[in-house]
Scaffold this motif. Structure first.
Motif, PDB file in Angstrom:
ATOM      1  N   GLU A 360       0.838  -1.208   0.000  1.00 43.60           N
ATOM      2  CA  GLU A 360       0.000   0.000   0.000  1.00 43.60           C
ATOM      3  C   GLU A 360       0.873   1.259   0.000  1.00 43.60           C
ATOM      4  N   ASN A 361       1.937   1.238   0.802  1.00 48.00           N
ATOM      5  CA  ASN A 361       2.851   2.385   0.823  1.00 48.00           C
ATOM      6  C   ASN A 361       3.474   2.604  -0.550  1.00 48.00           C
ATOM      7  N   ARG A 364       0.908   4.055  -2.748  1.00 47.15           N
ATOM      8  CA  ARG A 364       0.537   5.420  -2.349  1.00 47.15           C
ATOM      9  C   ARG A 364       1.617   6.444  -2.683  1.00 47.15           C
ATOM     10  N   GLY A 423       1.058   2.540   9.599  1.00 47.00           N
ATOM     11  CA  GLY A 423       1.361   1.298   8.863  1.00 47.00           C
ATOM     12  C   GLY A 423       2.710   0.694   9.213  1.00 47.00           C
TER      13      GLY A 423
HETATM   14 MG   LIG Z   1       1.320   3.240   5.118  1.00 45.92          MG
END
Ligand SMILES: [Mg+2]
Ligand SMILES: Nc1ncnc2c1ncn2[C@@H]1O[C@H](COP(=O)(O)OP(=O)(O)OP(=O)(O)O)[C@@H](O)[C@H]1O
Length: 459
Positions: A360-361, A364, A423
C-alpha cells in the motif's frame, strides 16, 4: 517494626550475647582458680602438719604432747586447730583473722573433707579437715581454715565491673548501630520519599538526588532513576498516542458529520452533488475504520497478546496480495515475483497484513506511471519479502523516524493526504514478532526499497 529499630535490636542482642559470654567466662575462670588456690594452700598445709604429727607419734610421742609449732602457718593466712579423736581442743595456731573456732563438721556427711561455712560476722570460710593416723587408728583431726572474705569482696567488685562494662557496651552498641542504621537507610528514605511524591502527583519527571558514596544504595537510586525514565517515556508516549489517535479520528468524523448535516438541511441538492457527498462520506468512513483497525493492531502489540504460529507459504500470500492490489484503483504498474515455496514460521494473517502495508505504501507514494516490484525470495539462510518502487523516496532525515507511530514525512503529506502514519509501526511489530528484521534503502525522487528478512524453515 521499622528496619532501623530491628537492626539496632539485633546488633544489641548479638553484641550483648558475645559480651556476656566473654565476661561470664572470665569471671568463672577467675573465681574457680582463686577458690582452687585456697583449697590447694589448705591441703598443702594440712598434709605437711599431718606428716609432721604422724612422724612424732611414730617416734613414740602422743598427739597431745606434740611440740609441733603451728605459729608459722598463720603467716599464710591459715588458722590451724588440732583436735583429738573425739573433737577436743589440743592446740591452735595464731588466729590471723579471728576465725571462729568452728565446730568440727560431721565427717560422715561430707563428701569431701573440704567444707565452706559462713560466719555472720566474719564472712565465708573454707575449712579442710584431715584425720591424723596412728597405724590404722584415727587419733585426731587437723582443722585448717582460711578466710574467703578477700576473694569474695574482690569477686563481688568484679561482678559489678562486669555489669557496668556490659551495660555501657550495650548502650554504646545500641547508639552506634542506631546511628549506622540511620546513615545506611537515609538513601532508602530519599528513594521512598521520591516514590511517595510521584504516587501523589504522577510527576514521572522527578528523580532521586542521591549524593552518597558509590555503593549498593547509589546503585539502587540509579536503577530507580532509570525505571522512572522509562516510565516517563512510556507515560509521555501514551499521552502522545492518545492525543494523535483522537486527533486522527476527529478529522473523518468531522467530515462525515458535516456531509450528513448538508444532506439533512438542504432539500434540493442536485443528484450528482449528492453522489459526490455520499462518496466523500463513504471514503471517510473507510478511512476511519482502517484507522480503528490499525489502532487495535497496535493495542494488541502493546498488550503482548499471544499469537498462533504455523508454517506459512510467503509465495502463496504474495500471490493473494498481488491480485488484491491489481483490483485497486491505481495508476502504476505492478510486477510480482516469487520462488515456488518460500516457507517461514509465523502467523498468516499478520504476514499478509505486513505485505499489504508495504504494498500500500509503495502504491501510495509512487506517482502516476511509476513501477512497483513485489517479491518473495529465499537465500541460503533466510527467506524474505521485498517491496520496491520508483516513487517519491524518503529523505535520509526522515528514515530513522518512519517506523514511529503517527510519523509522516513532509513530502509524504504533500504527496498524499491519506494515511495516518501507523502502517510501518505495525509492520515493524509484525517483523520483530517473527524474529526478523526490516531494511530500507531509499533515494529521494528515485524510489524506495523495503526488504524484510524472516527465519527460513529448512525442508
Ligand atoms: Mg502506510
Ligand atoms: N514506499 C514509500 N515511499 C516513500 N515514503 C514512504 C514509503 N513507505 C513509507 N514511507 C514514509 O514513511 C511514513 C510512514 O509510513 P506508514 O506506512 O507508517 O504511514 P502512512 O503510510 O503515512 O499511513 P498509514 O500507513 O497509517 O495509512 C510515510 O508517511 C512516508 O513518509
Amino acid at each position: 517494626m521499622p528496619i532501623r529499630l530491628r537492626l539496632t535490636l539485633w546488633s544489641c542482642l548479638i553484641f550483648g550475647f558475645l559480651l556476656a559470654a566473654i565476661t561470664i567466662s572470665i569471671y568463672l575462670v577467675h573465681s574457680t582458680s582463686n577458690y582452687k588456690e585456697q583449697d590447694r594452700i589448705l591441703s598443702k598445709i594440712s598434709l605437711h602438719i599431718r606428716g609432721e604429727l604422724e612422724k612424732e607419734i611414730k617416734e613414740g610421742g602422743s598427739l597431745s604432747e606434740a611440740r609441733f609449732s603451728l605459729e608459722k602457718f598463720s603467716l599464710n593466712g591459715v588458722y590451724v586447730l588440732i583436735n583429738d579423736a573425739s573433737g577436743n581442743y589440743i592446740a591452735a595456731s595464731l588466729n590471723p583473722f579471728r576465725a571462729p573456732d568452728a565446730p568440727l563438721p560431721d565427717l560422715r556427711k561430707m563428701k569431701r573433707n573440704l567444707h565452706t561455712f559462713t560466719d555472720p560476722e566474719f564472712g565465708r570460710f573454707r575449712m579442710m579437715v584431715t584425720p591424723v593416723w596412728d597405724a590404722d587408728r584415727v587419733v585426731g583431726y587437723i582443722q585448717a581454715e582460711i578466710s574467703l572474705k578477700q576473694i569474695d569482696t574482690s569477686l563481688a567488685r568484679l561482678k559489678w565491673l562486669i555489669f557496668f562494662v556490659t551495660c555501657t557496651g550495650l548502650f554504646l552498641a545500641a547508639a552506634g548501630s542506631w546511628f549506622l542504621a540511620r546513615k545506611a537507610l537515609s538513601g532508602v528514605e530519599i528513594i521512598s520519599q521520591t516514590a511517595q511524591a510521584i504516587a501523589v502527583s504522577q510527576g514521572f519527571d522527578r528523580r532521586v538526588l542521591y549524593t552518597g558514596a558509590k555503593d549498593e544504595l547509589s546503585q539502587l537510586a540509579e536503577t530507580f532513576n532509570e525505571m522512572l525514565e522509562s516510565l516517563e517515556n512510556a507515560f509521555v508516549s501514551q499521552r502522545r498516542f492518545i492525543a494523535y489517535a483522537s486527533h486522527e479520528l476527529r478529522a473523518p468524523l468531522t467530515t462525515i458529520r458535516g456531509n450528513l448535516d448538508i444532506l439533512q438541511r438542504m432539500k434540493n441538492i442536485p443528484p450528482e452533488d449528492q453522489v459526490e457527498i455520499l462518496g466523500d462520506t463513504r471514503r471517510e468512513a473507510i478511512r476511519m475504520s482502517k484507522l480503528v483497525a490499525d489502532l487495535l493492531s497496535l493495542a494488541r502489540a502493546d498488550a503482548g497478546q499471544e499469537i498462533r504460529m504455523q508454517i506459512v507459504d510467503l509465495s502463496k500470500l504474495l500471490k493473494e496480495v498481488e491480485s488484491e492490489i491489481q483490483a485497486w484503483d491505481k495508476k502504476v504498474s505492478i510486477q510480482a515475483e516469487w520462488e515456488p515455496s518460500v516457507m517461514t514460521w509465523g502467523n498468516e494473517d499478520l504476514l499478509k497484513q505486513l505485505l499489504l502495508i508495504l504494498a500500500e505504501n509503495a502504491v501510495r507514494y509512487t506517482p502516476e506511471g511509476g513501477h512497483i516490484m513485489l517479491a518473495a525470495y529465499l537465500d541460503s539462510r533466510h527467506c524474505g519479502i521485498r517491496a520496491a518502487d520508483t516513487g517519491i523516496g524518503i529523505d535520509p532525515r526522515d528514515l530513522p523516524n518512519i517506523f514511529e507511530r503517527f510519523y509522516r514525512s513532509e513530502s509524504a503529506r504533500m504527496h498524499s493526504s491519506e494515511g495516518s502514519g501507523l502502517g510501518l509501526s505495525i509492520a515493524k511489530w509484525i517483523v520483530e514478532l517473527h524474529g526478523g528484521n526490516i531494511i530500507v534503502t531509499s533515494v529521494p525522487g528515485e524510489g524506495s526499497d523495503f526488504q524484510v528478512r524472516l527465519p527460513k524453515i529448512k525442508e
